[in-house]
Design a protein around this motif. Structure first.
Motif, PDB file in Angstrom:
ATOM      1  N   ASN A 171       0.622  -1.190   0.031  1.00  0.00           N
ATOM      2  CA  ASN A 171      -0.060  -0.178  -0.043  1.00  0.00           C
ATOM      3  C   ASN A 171       0.870   1.347   0.038  1.00  0.00           C
ATOM      4  N   THR A 172       0.573   2.202  -0.837  1.00  0.00           N
ATOM      5  CA  THR A 172       1.298   3.546  -0.962  1.00  0.00           C
ATOM      6  C   THR A 172       0.264   4.700  -1.109  1.00  0.00           C
ATOM      7  N   THR A 173       0.757   5.868  -0.816  1.00  0.00           N
ATOM      8  CA  THR A 173      -0.040   7.104  -1.233  1.00  0.00           C
ATOM      9  C   THR A 173      -0.250   6.918  -2.652  1.00  0.00           C
ATOM     10  N   ASP A 174      -1.106   7.910  -3.398  1.00  0.00           N
ATOM     11  CA  ASP A 174      -1.445   8.063  -4.602  1.00  0.00           C
ATOM     12  C   ASP A 174      -0.349   8.785  -5.322  1.00  0.00           C
ATOM     13  N   LEU A 216      -4.401  -1.900  -6.021  1.00  0.00           N
ATOM     14  CA  LEU A 216      -4.342  -1.125  -4.507  1.00  0.00           C
ATOM     15  C   LEU A 216      -5.503  -0.635  -4.159  1.00  0.00           C
ATOM     16  N   MET A 219      -6.170   4.956  -2.580  1.00  0.00           N
ATOM     17  CA  MET A 219      -4.966   5.291  -1.863  1.00  0.00           C
ATOM     18  C   MET A 219      -4.994   6.871  -1.187  1.00  0.00           C
ATOM     19  N   GLU A 220      -4.127   6.849  -0.025  1.00  0.00           N
ATOM     20  CA  GLU A 220      -4.291   8.050   0.626  1.00  0.00           C
ATOM     21  C   GLU A 220      -3.629   9.357  -0.101  1.00  0.00           C
ATOM     22  N   LEU A 226      -1.668   7.860   5.610  1.00  0.00           N
ATOM     23  CA  LEU A 226      -1.425   6.359   5.124  1.00  0.00           C
ATOM     24  C   LEU A 226      -0.366   5.685   6.482  1.00  0.00           C
ATOM     25  N   LYS A 238      -3.940  -3.421   6.086  1.00  0.00           N
ATOM     26  CA  LYS A 238      -2.669  -2.900   5.443  1.00  0.00           C
ATOM     27  C   LYS A 238      -1.415  -3.794   5.984  1.00  0.00           C
ATOM     28  N   ILE A 241       3.215  -1.380   3.894  1.00  0.00           N
ATOM     29  CA  ILE A 241       3.138  -0.108   3.283  1.00  0.00           C
ATOM     30  C   ILE A 241       4.458   0.473   3.137  1.00  0.00           C
TER      31      ILE A 241
END
Length: 353
Positions: A171-174, A216, A219-220, A226, A238, A241
């Motif tokens: 998981n990642t940020t946008d 995913l 995404m934050e 996140l 999650k 990350i």
């Protein structure tokens, strides 16, 4: 007698005026100048630090008024009445230069590597699969093996984690809006290209990169959001990350009680290779330039490391695990790749938009 009294009074008044003039000349009466800007969420803790604020106000007569924004979002935001931007990468600076030309002044203030955060049972599964190795007490993730596992659609259950749903994914940020996700996308592009991606080589791997991120879902937009969700929602929501190294170091310093309860579960992994996130201050006007010198102050740099985990010249190369109480902290970050060229990152952003 009356004339003598008047002369004494005038002498006292003159002395008061003179003293006041000297006070003002030395800056004692100068009101702090407020600088307004946008900052990445991972730096809010630093800028909210009373010790940092005291140095800025006492020695530089500055206060900072800031709003949180993703590193790429802030470049295209409304800059009216803003004096600075404080994103988390050189890519954001290059993006700014493309849109507006060279800023009044810019400067890298400190750095932090992109890392992975996971949970102890997942670490054990990665170790068993040969994807993670331990060296001098530090855990390193083989990025080629991780990418291969994600592209193969390997499920967590196939790694022996029956309690986890779905396929292995980070998981990642946008990546279109936030720097940590953007940098992780650049890191994945490097792995897929077998070296530092450029505008030509990245073309061939864009479909593969899109496929990885499509898995995913939501995404934050902020790295801090996140990381907060990672800590609060547990392993099932999650499992792993991508974020900044300083986020865990700062959390451990600021929340020792919470960290004492989490430290046996939360694990820090260093990608091999990783990439540096360079936190660059961009002055939008002449007033904003003063913020650079203030943030490069030696005491501010020391606080940035000791209280918030940003690697600076003050921190040197010896990360002190005992200071932060965070196990498996690398003393030096040695296995680092360059980020893809800006032309390549433009194509990555367009493909993931």
């Amino acid at each position: 007698m009356r004339r003598k009294t008047i002369l004494i009074g005038l002498a006292i008044l003159a002395a008061v005026i003179a003293a006041g003039g000297i006070y003002l000349l030395l800056g004692g009466g100068q009101r702090p100048v407020e600088l307004r800007g946008y900052v990445g969420g991972e730096k809010i803790g630093l800028l909210d630090d009373p010790e940092v604020q005291r140095v800025l106000e006492r020695d530089y007569k500055l206060t900072l008024d800031y709003a949180k924004a993703g590193s790429l979002d802030m470049v295209t935001a409304d800059h009216e009445s803003r004096d600075f931007l404080f994103p988390s990468s050189q890519t954001a600076l290059e993006y700014y230069q493309q849109l507006y030309g060279a800023p009044d002044r810019s400067q890298i203030v400190f750095n932090t590597p992109i890392v992975l955060y996971t949970h102890r049972p997942i670490l054990e599964a990665f170790l068993d699969a040969g994807m993670v190795t331990e060296e001098d007490g530090v855990y390193y993730m083989d990025m080629e093996a991780l990418v291969e596992t994600m592209e193969a659609g390997t499920t967590w259950a196939q790694l022996g984690l029956e309690e986890l749903y779905g396929q292995v994914a980070v998981n990642t940020t946008d990546p279109v809006r936030s720097n940590s996700g953007n940098m992780f996308a650049g890191l994945l592009a490097n792995v897929l290209c077998g070296g530092v991606a450029d505008a030509d080589s990245v073309e061939a791997v864009l479909p593969r990169l899109e496929a990885i991120f499509e898995k995913l879902g939501y995404m934050e937009a902020s790295s801090s959001d996140l990381f907060d969700q990672f800590l609060k929602t547990g392993m099932g929501a999650k499992p792993i990350i991508a974020g900044y190294e300083n986020q865990l170091l700062e959390f451990a310093v600021e929340n020792p009680g919470d960290w004492a309860q989490l430290k046996d579960d939360i694990v820090l992994l260093f990608p091999t290779p990783t990439v540096w996130s360079s936190h660059v201050y961009i002055a939008l006007d002449e007033a904003g330039e003063a913020g650079i010198d203030a943030l490069l102050d030696e005491e501010v740099q020391r606080l940035a490391w000791e209280n918030h985990g940003f690697r600076t010249e003050v921190s040197g190369t010896g990360a002190d695990e005992d200071h932060f109480g965070v196990p498996h902290l690398a003393a030096e970050i040695t296995q680092v790749a360059a980020m893809p060229s800006y032309a390549a990152m433009e194509k990555i952003i367009a493909a993931l938009s």
